[in-house]
Design a protein around this motif. Structure first.
Motif, short mmCIF file in Angstrom:
data_model
loop_
_atom_site.label_atom_id
_atom_site.label_comp_id
_atom_site.label_asym_id
_atom_site.label_seq_id
_atom_site.Cartn_x
_atom_site.Cartn_y
_atom_site.Cartn_z
N SER A 74 0.86 -1.26 -0.03
CA SER A 74 -0.05 0.04 0.04
C SER A 74 0.95 1.05 0.09
O SER A 74 1.92 1.26 0.98
CB SER A 74 -0.92 0.02 1.28
N SER A 75 0.64 2.06 -0.96
CA SER A 75 1.39 3.40 -1.08
C SER A 75 0.58 4.63 -0.97
O SER A 75 -0.22 4.55 -1.36
CB SER A 75 2.14 3.11 -2.72
N ASP A 76 1.33 5.58 -0.25
CA ASP A 76 0.60 6.81 -0.03
C ASP A 76 1.25 7.84 -0.66
O ASP A 76 1.35 9.04 -0.15
CB ASP A 76 0.29 7.16 1.43
N LYS A 77 2.20 7.72 -1.82
CA LYS A 77 2.67 8.57 -2.40
C LYS A 77 3.96 9.07 -1.87
O LYS A 77 4.96 9.98 -2.51
CB LYS A 77 1.86 9.96 -2.73
N SER A 78 4.15 8.69 -0.59
CA SER A 78 5.62 9.08 -0.12
C SER A 78 6.67 8.14 -0.55
O SER A 78 6.48 7.18 -1.03
CB SER A 78 5.35 9.38 1.41
N ALA A 79 7.80 8.29 -0.08
CA ALA A 79 9.16 7.42 -0.44
C ALA A 79 9.01 6.30 0.26
O ALA A 79 9.75 5.17 0.11
CB ALA A 79 10.41 8.27 -0.38
N ALA A 80 8.42 6.35 1.47
CA ALA A 80 8.20 5.18 2.53
C ALA A 80 7.03 4.39 2.34
O ALA A 80 5.98 5.17 1.96
CB ALA A 80 8.32 5.47 3.93
N PRO A 81 7.03 3.12 2.12
CA PRO A 81 5.93 2.21 1.86
C PRO A 81 4.95 2.26 3.08
O PRO A 81 5.48 2.65 4.21
CB PRO A 81 6.35 0.82 1.85
N PHE A 82 3.57 2.78 2.71
CA PHE A 82 2.59 2.75 3.83
C PHE A 82 2.63 1.47 4.64
O PHE A 82 2.56 1.42 5.67
CB PHE A 82 1.42 3.37 3.43
N ARG A 83 2.46 0.47 3.87
CA ARG A 83 2.23 -1.04 4.35
C ARG A 83 2.90 -2.01 3.41
O ARG A 83 2.53 -1.93 2.11
CB ARG A 83 0.93 -1.11 4.58
N ILE A 84 3.75 -2.98 3.96
CA ILE A 84 4.07 -4.10 2.97
C ILE A 84 3.86 -5.40 3.89
O ILE A 84 4.43 -5.53 5.05
CB ILE A 84 5.60 -3.97 2.72
N LYS A 85 2.90 -6.09 3.23
CA LYS A 85 2.83 -7.42 4.00
C LYS A 85 3.32 -8.67 2.91
O LYS A 85 2.86 -8.51 1.86
CB LYS A 85 1.14 -7.50 4.17
N ALA A 86 3.89 -9.40 3.45
CA ALA A 86 4.57 -10.71 2.79
C ALA A 86 3.52 -11.87 3.14
O ALA A 86 3.54 -12.01 4.37
CB ALA A 86 5.73 -10.78 3.19
N ARG A 87 3.06 -12.37 2.13
CA ARG A 87 2.17 -13.55 2.41
C ARG A 87 2.98 -14.78 2.26
O ARG A 87 3.38 -15.04 0.98
CB ARG A 87 0.93 -13.27 1.29
N ALA A 88 3.27 -15.24 3.13
CA ALA A 88 4.17 -16.42 3.26
C ALA A 88 3.72 -17.91 3.10
O ALA A 88 2.56 -18.13 3.79
CB ALA A 88 5.13 -16.28 4.33
N PRO A 89 4.02 -18.50 2.00
CA PRO A 89 3.42 -20.02 1.66
C PRO A 89 3.43 -20.82 3.09
O PRO A 89 2.75 -21.48 3.30
CB PRO A 89 3.93 -20.31 0.34
N SER A 90 4.82 -20.69 3.58
CA SER A 90 5.06 -21.67 4.79
C SER A 90 4.20 -21.33 6.07
O SER A 90 3.62 -22.34 6.65
CB SER A 90 6.51 -21.50 5.19
N PHE A 91 3.70 -19.97 6.33
CA PHE A 91 2.91 -19.61 7.21
C PHE A 91 1.49 -20.38 6.87
O PHE A 91 0.94 -20.86 8.09
CB PHE A 91 2.65 -18.19 7.20
#
Lengths: 379, 162
Positions: free
Chosen positions: A328-345
């Motif tokens: 999820s990006s909010d136009k800034s240089a920092a990601p607003f949210r990165i979620k990794a959906r891991a298959p092992s989980f």
């Protein structure tokens, strides 16, 4: 550590702790086994021992590109695949074009990594069930792949080699030759593995009809990769939702057939991985043929990555299954949210469902057959 | 039955549940999503899973978010249909002081651990979840790590954490 649970006169339940330091839990995983004699009544997985909150780091680094080395550290035995998924997500977010040569090189690298990861998975699986020598043979082959990676990226495990719309370093001149040599030398080894392990009587006894995962349950648990294909569902993101340049290659999707027992048992999950290595070799051969000899390994990209606002979920086929990144990006240089959906989980979450009624020794086989990497489970 | 675009899915849902309750939104880049009120989530999710026109049999991913500027928490659901090969994203946003969202564990078993993770990391409470405990951090950990204003505790059971 044992603890007797006394809730009634006829209750013989016992809780045994397996892990966190146990050779067959493939890392630091703790299982609470509720037992009746030797039969499993319930399994309660406890995870989080390797939790580093990768997602928080990603937000606080203030830079999308700086996250790439962190993705390596999730699934540390298939780091190339982790990077591949992440850079594809960023490229889609920025709507970037990737040079042809890079696309081909990436496919070759991630398919080599898939073979390396399966070699480790299969080897460790055999090791858990008492087959020591295949592990050593397979590691010899894995070393050859790591040598190719080391020559080009400089690292053997955590590469930090993929960049946004490019590769960090140019490929070595003899890259194609090295890979072609490996393909020729590795192909007969798959046959050797089949003879040595797949149809070994003891191995089949320990894996066939154990930990059966029906296709319907697998889908409800969102299983993916070899675990889902072992249950007989021909679902591979490289074919069903093609990313990168996978639509240009001709390859098959091996599925579990219940050859030794029931469809979706441990043996099927294991054997799908063996057959997949052959398919990866086919992809590599075609990619070697199509890969242009000249060209940039880096496209022109903005110095500072600042995507427009928006959200996307990008999924790729890692050796363990569907590796997704929700960004999820909010136009800034920092990601607003990165979620990794891991298959092992996701796969570990169905362990309680498929190990009910099994023996303690079968839990070892089941955990090995879903091939989890705890770095990815805990992130 | 054929593959549907997000626009078609949203229109179909609007016909069933009312146009004012289903909203299709999109950023400047990326994929669109359907925004829902929390009480609309279970009926919409059930229709998406079981209706022959949708057949969303897989919940690929579930992510918890903290919108610090709006003082809200949110959850994004990414659904996939292996039979019809289409995907859709759902989003639910709730106020920070009442972060309750119905659990989807009964529809997709995979939601169990994902919801526990969203509870652990962001602090969303999933109603009717069978086992809503922390999953990645210890049970007695303080705070929710992925909140934007999270401050890590200095000590955990007497052990320095930094």
């Amino acid at each position: 550590m044992m603890e007797l649970v006394k809730t009634g006169a006829d209750n013989h339940e016992m809780v045994i702790n397996m892990g966190p330091q146990h050779p067959s839990t493939h890392g630091v995983l703790r299982l609470e086994l509720v037992l009746d004699g030797e039969l499993i009544k319930e399994v309660r997985p406890n995870i989080g021992y390797l939790h580093r909150c990768f997602e928080k780091y990603a937000e606080e680094l203030q830079d999308y590109a700086k996250v790439i080395p962190y993705t390596d550290r999730m699934d540390y035995v298939s780091a190339m695949n982790q990077e591949h998924g992440y850079v594809i997500a960023i490229e889609r977010l920025l709507e970037l074009e990737v040079p042809e040569r890079v696309e081909y090189a990436r496919v070759i690298l991630v398919e080599l990594q898939r073979i390396a990861s399966h070699l480790l998975g299969i080897g460790a699986f055999g090791l858990d069930l008492g087959a020591f020598s295949p592990f050593l043979y397979l590691f010899t082959e894995r070393e050859k792949i790591l040598d190719i990676f080391e020559k080009n990226s400089g690292a053997r495990l955590l590469y930090n080699y993929f960049a946004v719309a490019g590769l960090m370093r140019p490929l070595q001149d003899d890259f194609k030759g090295d890979v072609a040599d490996f393909v020729t030398s590795f192909r007969p080894k798959i046959k050797e593995l089949e003879d040595l392990l797949s149809y070994n009587r003891i191995f089949v006894k320990r894996t066939a009809n154990i930990g059966v995962l029906p296709a319907k349950v697998a889908l409800n648990y969102a299983a993916s990769g070899p675990v889902l294909r072992g249950s007989g569902v021909a679902w591979d993101l490289r074919k069903n939702d093609p990313y990168s340049i996978y639509d240009r290659f001709d390859f098959d999707i091996p599925v579990g057939t219940g050859e030794m027992g029931t469809v979706g048992d441990c043996w099927d999950r294991y054997h799908v991985r063996v057959l997949e290595m052959e398919q990866s070799l086919r992809i590599i051969e075609q990619a070697l043929e199509g890969m242009p000899d000249e060209g940039d390994v880096m496209a022109a990209i903005p110095k500072r990555i600042r995507p427009k606002d928006g959200e996307l979920y990008v999924r790729t086929e890692s050796p363990r299954g569907e590796l997704g990144y929700f960004i999820s990006s909010d136009k800034s240089a920092a990601p607003f949210r990165i979620k990794a959906r891991a298959p092992s989980f996701v796969h570990l979450s169905m362990l309680p469902a498929i190990s009910k009624g099994a023996l303690i020794a079968d839990v070892v086989a089941i955990v090995g057959s879903i091939d989890i990497v705890l770095g990815e489970v805990d992130r | 039955m054929s593959k549907l675009t997000p626009e078609e899915i949203a229109r179909n849902l609007q016909d069933r549940f009312g146009a004012d309750r289903i909203e299709l939104m999109k950023g400047s880049v990326g994929q669109p999503w359907i925004q829902l009120a929390p009480e609309m989530l279970p009926p919409v999710a059930l229709a998406l899973r079981d209706d022959p026109a949708f057949q969303f049999d897989v919940l690929m991913c579930l992510s918890g978010l903290h919108y610090d500027k709006e003082n809200e928490l949110g959850v994004v659901y990414n659904l996939d249909s292996t039979t019809l090969r289409h995907t859709i994203n759902l989003k639910v946003r709730v106020p920070l002081d009442h972060p309750h969202i119905p659990s989807l564990e009964r529809l997709w078993k995979t939601a169990n651990w994902h919801e526990r993770e969203a509870f652990d990391m962001v602090g969303i409470i999933f109603d009717n979840h069978p086992d809503l405990r922390r999953i990645l951090t210890p049970d007695d950990w303080e705070g929710h790590a992925l909140r934007k204003d999270y401050v890590q505790q200095d000590f955990y059971q007497g052990i320095p954490t930094k």
